[in-house]
Design a protein around this motif. Sequence first.
Motif, PDB file in Angstrom:
ATOM      1  N   LEU A 195      -0.543  -6.540  11.463  1.00 55.66           N
ATOM      2  CA  LEU A 195      -0.260  -5.245  10.846  1.00 55.66           C
ATOM      3  C   LEU A 195       0.050  -5.403   9.364  1.00 55.66           C
ATOM      4  O   LEU A 195      -0.325  -4.558   8.546  1.00 55.66           O
ATOM      5  N   ALA A 196       0.726  -6.491   9.006  1.00 58.75           N
ATOM      6  CA  ALA A 196       1.020  -6.731   7.589  1.00 58.75           C
ATOM      7  C   ALA A 196      -0.274  -6.952   6.808  1.00 58.75           C
ATOM      8  O   ALA A 196      -0.408  -6.480   5.667  1.00 58.75           O
ATOM      9  N   ARG A 197      -1.226  -7.663   7.405  1.00 64.35           N
ATOM     10  CA  ARG A 197      -2.507  -7.874   6.732  1.00 64.35           C
ATOM     11  C   ARG A 197      -3.266  -6.551   6.590  1.00 64.35           C
ATOM     12  O   ARG A 197      -3.876  -6.278   5.538  1.00 64.35           O
ATOM     13  N   LEU A 198      -3.216  -5.725   7.631  1.00 63.93           N
ATOM     14  CA  LEU A 198      -3.862  -4.418   7.547  1.00 63.93           C
ATOM     15  C   LEU A 198      -3.223  -3.563   6.466  1.00 63.93           C
ATOM     16  O   LEU A 198      -3.911  -2.859   5.721  1.00 63.93           O
TER      17      LEU A 198
ATOM     18  N   ALA B 230      -1.645  -4.664   3.776  1.00 62.59           N
ATOM     19  CA  ALA B 230      -2.020  -5.198   2.467  1.00 62.59           C
ATOM     20  C   ALA B 230      -3.453  -4.787   2.091  1.00 62.59           C
ATOM     21  O   ALA B 230      -3.741  -4.452   0.940  1.00 62.59           O
ATOM     22  N   THR B 231      -4.332  -4.814   3.073  1.00 60.71           N
ATOM     23  CA  THR B 231      -5.711  -4.410   2.832  1.00 60.71           C
ATOM     24  C   THR B 231      -5.801  -2.930   2.452  1.00 60.71           C
ATOM     25  O   THR B 231      -6.559  -2.549   1.588  1.00 60.71           O
ATOM     26  N   ARG B 232      -4.996  -2.120   3.126  1.00 56.35           N
ATOM     27  CA  ARG B 232      -4.997  -0.698   2.826  1.00 56.35           C
ATOM     28  C   ARG B 232      -4.502  -0.429   1.417  1.00 56.35           C
ATOM     29  O   ARG B 232      -5.003   0.440   0.704  1.00 56.35           O
ATOM     30  N   ASP B 233      -3.508  -1.204   0.960  1.00 57.36           N
ATOM     31  CA  ASP B 233      -2.973  -1.031  -0.394  1.00 57.36           C
ATOM     32  C   ASP B 233      -4.009  -1.396  -1.440  1.00 57.36           C
ATOM     33  O   ASP B 233      -3.995  -0.873  -2.558  1.00 57.36           O
ATOM     34  N   GLU B 234      -4.899  -2.334  -1.088  1.00 59.51           N
ATOM     35  CA  GLU B 234      -5.899  -2.787  -2.056  1.00 59.51           C
ATOM     36  C   GLU B 234      -7.048  -1.792  -2.227  1.00 59.51           C
ATOM     37  O   GLU B 234      -7.804  -1.876  -3.186  1.00 59.51           O
ATOM     38  N   ARG B 235      -7.156  -0.878  -1.289  1.00 59.16           N
ATOM     39  CA  ARG B 235      -8.267   0.073  -1.352  1.00 59.16           C
ATOM     40  C   ARG B 235      -8.031   1.143  -2.409  1.00 59.16           C
ATOM     41  O   ARG B 235      -6.926   1.497  -2.708  1.00 59.16           O
TER      42      ARG B 235
END
Length: 217
Positions: A207-210, A212-217
């Motif tokens: 969930l933390a990786r998801l 972080a990925t969402r923040d990068e979008r």
Amino acid sequence: MKSFVIGHECSRRTVALVTAVSALAAAAAAWGGTGFQSRPPFDALPLDPWMRGIAGALVCLALGALALQQVVLGSERWELTKKSLRYRSVTQRAGFLRYAGSLLAGREPEPDVLLAIAAIRRVELRWRRQVVSFAAAGGLPSLSYPVTVRMTLDDGTTVEFSGLERDPATLGAALAWLKGLSNVVLVDPDRLLDEMLDPSQSLYDHLARLDATRDER
């Protein structure tokens, strides 16, 4: 099929023990065995000794009820079986006496939610980011990722359960069983179930990786 259980409930033995101690203390106070009559504030009351004993007994019963409340509150149990899904949570202070009374009487406390497995049509997994503060961490803010299990029934009714991710292995096994039923559709766009079923993986890290990925979008 075995049942899948997440959470715990207060045991009947614990409720009986707290109730018995409270009753014994109240009886002792009524007969003057606790010395309440000679202690503040009872020694200042213009009452006969027997009335002071009753006052002491009432105080003991009130303290016993408070202790019972603290023991019972926080009990939570989510259980999925072949035929039904039952959920019970004792979080309301007004409901603890009814719950304790059912246990003492040897009855199964009434569930807050009772669903027939045959009525479940859709199970959807959702998650969100939450900033919380833990006393153990000195009050510093920390990230958590609560997961919501949302179930849709055949009549269109939806029921949501939160906090079940604290036991990801059991939740994953339960959801995998539901997924295998012909009448249930599992919606899991972020593949949370795969992480729950893999003991070598961490659901929180996923969930933390998801996140972080969402923040990068």
